[in-house]
Every structure is written in structure tokens, then in C-alpha cells.
Write a protein that holds these residues in place. Structure first.
Motif, PDB file in Angstrom:
ATOM      1  N   LYS A 163       0.755  -1.307  -0.186  1.00  0.00           N
ATOM      2  CA  LYS A 163      -0.042  -0.044   0.174  1.00  0.00           C
ATOM      3  C   LYS A 163       0.860   1.468   0.146  1.00  0.00           C
ATOM      4  CE  LYS A 163      -4.129  -0.770   0.704  1.00  0.00           C
ATOM      5  NZ  LYS A 163      -5.122  -0.610  -0.491  1.00  0.00           N
ATOM      6  N   GLU A 187      -0.466   4.186  -1.859  1.00  0.00           N
ATOM      7  CA  GLU A 187      -2.070   4.362  -1.805  1.00  0.00           C
ATOM      8  C   GLU A 187      -2.192   5.064  -0.438  1.00  0.00           C
ATOM      9  OE1 GLU A 187      -3.948   0.723  -2.267  1.00  0.00           O
ATOM     10  OE2 GLU A 187      -3.306   0.518  -4.167  1.00  0.00           O
ATOM     11  N   GLU A 188      -3.147   5.948  -0.313  1.00  0.00           N
ATOM     12  CA  GLU A 188      -3.482   6.391   0.893  1.00  0.00           C
ATOM     13  C   GLU A 188      -5.178   6.058   0.891  1.00  0.00           C
ATOM     14  OE1 GLU A 188      -5.110  10.757   2.555  1.00  0.00           O
ATOM     15  OE2 GLU A 188      -3.833  10.898   0.732  1.00  0.00           O
ATOM     16  N   CYS A 189      -5.414   5.387   2.300  1.00  0.00           N
ATOM     17  CA  CYS A 189      -6.730   4.791   2.360  1.00  0.00           C
ATOM     18  C   CYS A 189      -7.681   5.954   2.846  1.00  0.00           C
ATOM     19  CB  CYS A 189      -6.891   3.604   3.531  1.00  0.00           C
ATOM     20  SG  CYS A 189      -8.348   3.117   3.970  1.00  0.00           S
ATOM     21  N   GLU A 241     -12.587  -0.675  -0.188  1.00  0.00           N
ATOM     22  CA  GLU A 241     -11.766   0.431   0.192  1.00  0.00           C
ATOM     23  C   GLU A 241     -11.863   1.557  -0.677  1.00  0.00           C
ATOM     24  OE1 GLU A 241      -7.164   1.231   1.143  1.00  0.00           O
ATOM     25  OE2 GLU A 241      -7.767  -0.776   0.610  1.00  0.00           O
ATOM     26  N   SER A 242     -11.980   2.550  -0.275  1.00  0.00           N
ATOM     27  CA  SER A 242     -11.575   3.844  -1.246  1.00  0.00           C
ATOM     28  C   SER A 242     -10.213   4.536  -0.955  1.00  0.00           C
ATOM     29  CB  SER A 242     -12.631   5.011  -0.773  1.00  0.00           C
ATOM     30  OG  SER A 242     -14.116   4.392  -1.352  1.00  0.00           O
ATOM     31  N   PHE A 243      -9.379   4.694  -1.964  1.00  0.00           N
ATOM     32  CA  PHE A 243      -8.074   4.845  -1.877  1.00  0.00           C
ATOM     33  C   PHE A 243      -7.509   6.027  -2.915  1.00  0.00           C
ATOM     34  CE2 PHE A 243      -7.609   1.307  -4.426  1.00  0.00           C
ATOM     35  CZ  PHE A 243      -6.674   1.610  -5.214  1.00  0.00           C
ATOM     36  N   ARG A 244      -6.645   6.960  -2.480  1.00  0.00           N
ATOM     37  CA  ARG A 244      -6.167   7.817  -3.286  1.00  0.00           C
ATOM     38  C   ARG A 244      -4.883   7.140  -3.760  1.00  0.00           C
ATOM     39  NH1 ARG A 244      -6.503  12.040  -0.759  1.00  0.00           N
ATOM     40  NH2 ARG A 244      -8.116  12.808  -1.946  1.00  0.00           N
ATOM     41  N   TYR A 245      -4.552   7.058  -5.198  1.00  0.00           N
ATOM     42  CA  TYR A 245      -3.259   6.555  -5.648  1.00  0.00           C
ATOM     43  C   TYR A 245      -2.090   7.862  -5.665  1.00  0.00           C
ATOM     44  CZ  TYR A 245       0.286   4.987  -8.819  1.00  0.00           C
ATOM     45  OH  TYR A 245       1.405   4.334  -9.468  1.00  0.00           O
TER      46      TYR A 245
END
Length: 112
Positions: A23, A26-28, A55-59
Motif C-alpha cells: 500500500k 496508496e492513501e486509504c 476500500e476507497s483510496f487515493r493513488y
């Protein structure tokens, strides 16, 4: 990278280190774990747990040819199954499986 040898137990720290690598780009933003079934076996000494992980995450990594761009937000759901045994009143995870093959498993980009 975590390398596990035959007959080697995986520790809680091994799993934490694995997720740090998996991860790192990625930022959860949001995570939801939903148990779907737990089957107790062997007189209460083993179990199989099935659940989903949404999960929603920012790449935050570098732009990729597959369409991932820095700052993109994605959402997806995985199905998990874990096999556990009870030893000295503690549940130990022996192994598991994740599945992204069902429709909810496909990552959906939430922003442009």
C-alpha cells in the motif's frame, strides 16, 4: 519484499510489513470490513471466515500506462477467506485467499 519459507510461521509484524509494501503508493480514505460467514470446525478449534473488504483510496504513485494517475481516487471490493486454528486460547491465521473476480472487485475510479 516478504519471503516465506516452507514451514515458517508468519508473524503480525510480517503482515504489517507486507501491507506497508503493498500500500506504499496508496492513501486509504475509507475501509469497511463486512463478515459474510464464519464456519466453526473441529469442535471449536478451527474456523473458516469469509468477508468482504471495501476500500476507497487515493493513488499517490507515479502515473502508469494502465491509467492510474497520481491523485486518482478508486473504490473496490475484495472477497477474503481465512483459515484459522485456536491454540492456547488465541486464534491464529494459517492461510487465506482474496478474490477480485466478481463484479464489485473491479476498481472504479471516483474522480477524473
Amino acid at each position: 519484499m516478504m519471503v516465506i519459507k516452507k514451514d515458517q510461521l508468519i508473524t503480525k509484524q510480517d503482515i504489517a510489513d507486507f501491507w506497508d509494501v503493498m500500500k506504499k503508493e496508496e492513501e486509504c480514505l475509507e475501509m469497511k470490513i463486512t463478515p459474510t460467514a464464519i464456519e466453526i470446525l473441529d469442535g471449536g478449534n478451527s474456523a473458516i471466515a469469509h468477508y468482504t473488504h471495501t476500500e476507497s483510496f487515493r493513488y499517490n504513485g507515479e502515473d502508469k500506462e494502465d491509467g492510474r494517475k497520481k491523485g486518482s481516487v478508486f473504490k473496490g471490493t475484495l472477497r477474503w477467506s481465512d483459515f484459522m486454528v485456536k491454540e492456547n486460547d488465541k486464534w491464529l491465521v494459517l492461510g487465506g485467499h482474496r478474490d477480485m473476480t466478481f463484479p464489485e472487485g473491479n476498481l472504479v475510479q471516483l474522480n477524473e
